[in-house]
Design a protein around this motif. Sequence first.
Motif, PDB file in Angstrom:
ATOM      1  N   ARG A 177       0.771  -1.190  -0.042  1.00 27.76           N
ATOM      2  CA  ARG A 177      -0.094  -0.026  -0.047  1.00 27.76           C
ATOM      3  C   ARG A 177       0.812   1.299   0.056  1.00 27.76           C
ATOM      4  O   ARG A 177       0.582   2.164  -0.700  1.00 27.76           O
ATOM      5  N   VAL A 178       1.682   1.465   0.705  1.00 29.11           N
ATOM      6  CA  VAL A 178       2.750   2.382   0.871  1.00 29.11           C
ATOM      7  C   VAL A 178       3.770   2.665  -0.240  1.00 29.11           C
ATOM      8  O   VAL A 178       4.162   3.652  -0.381  1.00 29.11           O
ATOM      9  N   LEU A 179       3.969   1.705  -0.819  1.00 34.43           N
ATOM     10  CA  LEU A 179       5.117   1.802  -1.765  1.00 34.43           C
ATOM     11  C   LEU A 179       4.497   2.383  -3.181  1.00 34.43           C
ATOM     12  O   LEU A 179       3.356   2.162  -3.533  1.00 34.43           O
ATOM     13  N   ARG A 180       5.216   3.121  -3.895  1.00 37.81           N
ATOM     14  CA  ARG A 180       4.837   3.783  -5.323  1.00 37.81           C
ATOM     15  C   ARG A 180       4.874   2.651  -6.152  1.00 37.81           C
ATOM     16  O   ARG A 180       5.594   1.575  -5.852  1.00 37.81           O
ATOM     17  N   PRO A 181       3.927   2.744  -7.251  1.00 35.57           N
ATOM     18  CA  PRO A 181       4.266   1.665  -8.558  1.00 35.57           C
ATOM     19  C   PRO A 181       5.835   1.574  -9.064  1.00 35.57           C
ATOM     20  O   PRO A 181       6.275   2.613  -9.072  1.00 35.57           O
ATOM     21  N   GLY A 182       5.922   0.260  -9.096  1.00 29.50           N
ATOM     22  CA  GLY A 182       7.444  -0.096  -9.389  1.00 29.50           C
ATOM     23  C   GLY A 182       8.258   0.129  -8.128  1.00 29.50           C
ATOM     24  O   GLY A 182       9.658  -0.239  -8.314  1.00 29.50           O
ATOM     25  N   GLY A 183       7.822   0.100  -6.946  1.00 31.08           N
ATOM     26  CA  GLY A 183       8.480   0.120  -5.957  1.00 31.08           C
ATOM     27  C   GLY A 183       9.291  -1.228  -5.195  1.00 31.08           C
ATOM     28  O   GLY A 183       8.660  -2.107  -5.949  1.00 31.08           O
ATOM     29  N   THR A 184      10.256  -1.174  -4.560  1.00 31.28           N
ATOM     30  CA  THR A 184      11.133  -2.397  -4.491  1.00 31.28           C
ATOM     31  C   THR A 184      11.126  -2.673  -2.858  1.00 31.28           C
ATOM     32  O   THR A 184      11.269  -1.934  -1.994  1.00 31.28           O
ATOM     33  N   PHE A 185      10.922  -3.785  -2.581  1.00 28.21           N
ATOM     34  CA  PHE A 185      10.834  -4.412  -1.372  1.00 28.21           C
ATOM     35  C   PHE A 185      11.832  -5.482  -1.124  1.00 28.21           C
ATOM     36  O   PHE A 185      11.779  -6.555  -1.717  1.00 28.21           O
ATOM     37  N   VAL A 186      12.768  -5.085  -0.006  1.00 30.47           N
ATOM     38  CA  VAL A 186      13.816  -6.219   0.169  1.00 30.47           C
ATOM     39  C   VAL A 186      13.693  -6.691   1.778  1.00 30.47           C
ATOM     40  O   VAL A 186      13.790  -5.939   2.468  1.00 30.47           O
ATOM     41  N   TYR A 187      13.407  -7.955   2.062  1.00 29.95           N
ATOM     42  CA  TYR A 187      13.525  -8.187   3.159  1.00 29.95           C
ATOM     43  C   TYR A 187      14.110  -9.642   3.312  1.00 29.95           C
ATOM     44  O   TYR A 187      14.492 -10.445   2.393  1.00 29.95           O
ATOM     45  N   THR A 188      14.382  -9.936   4.591  1.00 29.71           N
ATOM     46  CA  THR A 188      15.299 -11.235   5.038  1.00 29.71           C
ATOM     47  C   THR A 188      14.509 -12.069   5.916  1.00 29.71           C
ATOM     48  O   THR A 188      13.814 -11.386   6.912  1.00 29.71           O
ATOM     49  N   VAL A 189      14.682 -13.314   5.884  1.00 31.22           N
ATOM     50  CA  VAL A 189      13.798 -13.987   7.109  1.00 31.22           C
ATOM     51  C   VAL A 189      14.747 -15.404   7.275  1.00 31.22           C
ATOM     52  O   VAL A 189      15.224 -16.027   6.393  1.00 31.22           O
ATOM     53  N   ARG A 190      14.606 -15.715   8.616  1.00 31.74           N
ATOM     54  CA  ARG A 190      15.115 -17.086   8.729  1.00 31.74           C
ATOM     55  C   ARG A 190      14.197 -18.207   8.160  1.00 31.74           C
ATOM     56  O   ARG A 190      12.867 -18.070   8.219  1.00 31.74           O
ATOM     57  N   HIS A 191      14.223 -19.519   7.627  1.00 38.22           N
ATOM     58  CA  HIS A 191      13.553 -20.256   7.016  1.00 38.22           C
ATOM     59  C   HIS A 191      13.883 -21.569   7.713  1.00 38.22           C
ATOM     60  O   HIS A 191      14.512 -21.819   8.815  1.00 38.22           O
ATOM     61  N   THR A 192      12.979 -22.638   7.402  1.00 37.50           N
ATOM     62  CA  THR A 192      12.726 -23.727   8.039  1.00 37.50           C
ATOM     63  C   THR A 192      14.080 -24.536   7.806  1.00 37.50           C
ATOM     64  O   THR A 192      14.080 -25.698   8.295  1.00 37.50           O
ATOM     65  N   GLY A 193      15.068 -24.412   7.091  1.00 38.62           N
ATOM     66  CA  GLY A 193      16.315 -25.123   7.112  1.00 38.62           C
ATOM     67  C   GLY A 193      17.155 -24.701   8.139  1.00 38.62           C
ATOM     68  O   GLY A 193      18.389 -25.311   8.302  1.00 38.62           O
ATOM     69  N   ASP A 194      16.929 -23.839   9.155  1.00 38.82           N
ATOM     70  CA  ASP A 194      17.597 -23.181   9.854  1.00 38.82           C
ATOM     71  C   ASP A 194      17.922 -23.953  11.302  1.00 38.82           C
ATOM     72  O   ASP A 194      16.933 -24.975  11.581  1.00 38.82           O
ATOM     73  N   ALA A 195      19.010 -24.093  11.798  1.00 43.19           N
ATOM     74  CA  ALA A 195      19.260 -25.163  12.887  1.00 43.19           C
ATOM     75  C   ALA A 195      18.185 -24.990  13.977  1.00 43.19           C
ATOM     76  O   ALA A 195      18.131 -26.023  14.838  1.00 43.19           O
ATOM     77  N   HIS A 196      17.628 -23.717  14.277  1.00 37.52           N
ATOM     78  CA  HIS A 196      16.962 -23.556  15.452  1.00 37.52           C
ATOM     79  C   HIS A 196      15.343 -23.764  15.098  1.00 37.52           C
ATOM     80  O   HIS A 196      14.750 -23.889  15.972  1.00 37.52           O
ATOM     81  N   TYR A 197      15.095 -24.254  13.854  1.00 29.62           N
ATOM     82  CA  TYR A 197      13.684 -24.533  13.494  1.00 29.62           C
ATOM     83  C   TYR A 197      13.277 -25.891  14.316  1.00 29.62           C
ATOM     84  O   TYR A 197      13.939 -26.850  14.120  1.00 29.62           O
ATOM     85  N   GLY A 198      12.414 -25.849  14.969  1.00 33.91           N
ATOM     86  CA  GLY A 198      12.036 -26.753  15.734  1.00 33.91           C
ATOM     87  C   GLY A 198      12.528 -26.965  17.340  1.00 33.91           C
ATOM     88  O   GLY A 198      12.157 -28.043  17.961  1.00 33.91           O
ATOM     89  N   ALA A 199      13.407 -26.074  17.349  1.00 34.40           N
ATOM     90  CA  ALA A 199      14.204 -25.996  18.863  1.00 34.40           C
ATOM     91  C   ALA A 199      13.413 -25.219  19.801  1.00 34.40           C
ATOM     92  O   ALA A 199      13.083 -24.103  19.288  1.00 34.40           O
ATOM     93  N   GLY A 200      13.609 -25.352  21.103  1.00 31.22           N
ATOM     94  CA  GLY A 200      13.044 -24.603  22.181  1.00 31.22           C
ATOM     95  C   GLY A 200      11.551 -24.831  22.289  1.00 31.22           C
ATOM     96  O   GLY A 200      10.999 -25.772  22.328  1.00 31.22           O
ATOM     97  N   THR A 201      10.701 -23.760  22.474  1.00 32.43           N
ATOM     98  CA  THR A 201       9.312 -23.834  22.807  1.00 32.43           C
ATOM     99  C   THR A 201       8.669 -23.121  21.569  1.00 32.43           C
ATOM    100  O   THR A 201       8.736 -22.147  21.138  1.00 32.43           O
ATOM    101  N   GLY A 202       7.931 -24.254  21.073  1.00 35.10           N
ATOM    102  CA  GLY A 202       6.876 -23.946  20.058  1.00 35.10           C
ATOM    103  C   GLY A 202       5.536 -22.983  20.397  1.00 35.10           C
ATOM    104  O   GLY A 202       4.923 -23.497  21.460  1.00 35.10           O
ATOM    105  N   HIS A 203       5.423 -22.342  19.731  1.00 35.32           N
ATOM    106  CA  HIS A 203       3.967 -21.425  19.975  1.00 35.32           C
ATOM    107  C   HIS A 203       2.905 -21.827  18.640  1.00 35.32           C
ATOM    108  O   HIS A 203       2.126 -20.791  18.530  1.00 35.32           O
ATOM    109  N   GLY A 204       3.501 -22.433  17.788  1.00 31.90           N
ATOM    110  CA  GLY A 204       2.631 -23.060  16.770  1.00 31.90           C
ATOM    111  C   GLY A 204       2.897 -21.945  15.497  1.00 31.90           C
ATOM    112  O   GLY A 204       3.400 -20.857  15.578  1.00 31.90           O
ATOM    113  N   ASP A 205       2.310 -22.222  14.446  1.00 40.43           N
ATOM    114  CA  ASP A 205       2.482 -21.705  13.085  1.00 40.43           C
ATOM    115  C   ASP A 205       3.864 -21.395  12.712  1.00 40.43           C
ATOM    116  O   ASP A 205       4.290 -20.127  12.349  1.00 40.43           O
ATOM    117  N   ASP A 206       4.749 -22.243  13.085  1.00 46.92           N
ATOM    118  CA  ASP A 206       6.056 -22.384  12.662  1.00 46.92           C
ATOM    119  C   ASP A 206       6.915 -21.099  13.664  1.00 46.92           C
ATOM    120  O   ASP A 206       7.929 -20.792  13.199  1.00 46.92           O
TER     121      ASP A 206
END
Length: 228
Positions: A149-178
């Motif tokens: 909504r806030v980006l102008r037409p042709g605007g660029t969005f760069v983001y980073t996320v940890r993914h399910t191949g990460d060593a901490h995935y599935g470790a610790g306390t689970g809250h659901g929804d990955d």
Amino acid sequence: MTHTPGDTPGREPALADTQRAHWQRTYTANPGMYGELPSAPAAYAAEAFAAARAHDVLELGAGHGRDALHFARAGFRVLATDFSPTGLEQLSAAAAGQGLADRLSIVTHDVRDPLPLPDASVDAVFAHMLLCMALSTDEITALVAEVRRVLRPGGTFVYTVRHTGDAHYGAGTGHGDDIWEHGGFAVHFFPRELVDALAEGWHLTDVHPFEEGELPRRLWRITQETPR
């Protein structure tokens, strides 16, 4: 503009409050904890934004601001947001000390709430590991819709996320929804299908795998653009 966690239906108030307090304590105890050099994704994003002839950049989850300062030094006008006033106070002081106060402004904001910006008001948005905080899939989807909504037409969005191949995935306390909490820090680990779902209606130009930190953390750097 400060927002209070727990106001939005469907939110997990206890987790949201716990994570806000965690980051407040962390930034207070460790000023400038990530150092002064920009992250590798921010260095990439600055080049991508320049190539797209962006002028106004919004950073979500700026923390104490090493990346926001990099964007300001690169000549962009920057709005930096975070839900930690402590981190943003450190960023504001650093910007003043580096002569960048006229290029950088700050807003205390919880991304579970609508972005405090008009439609089509920025050229680029950056978020380093913000989307993989303790946010539900519905909250992430709503946030990406707000980014569009806030980006102008042709605007660029760069983001980073940890993914399910990460060593901490599935470790610790689970809250659901990955969402898994390890060492007091809750992370929403992304499967690839979530990246693709969030790119519907956008131009998805790049999904780049990389590693960061001691574990190392395994992440994706995603670049997508709004249609012109």
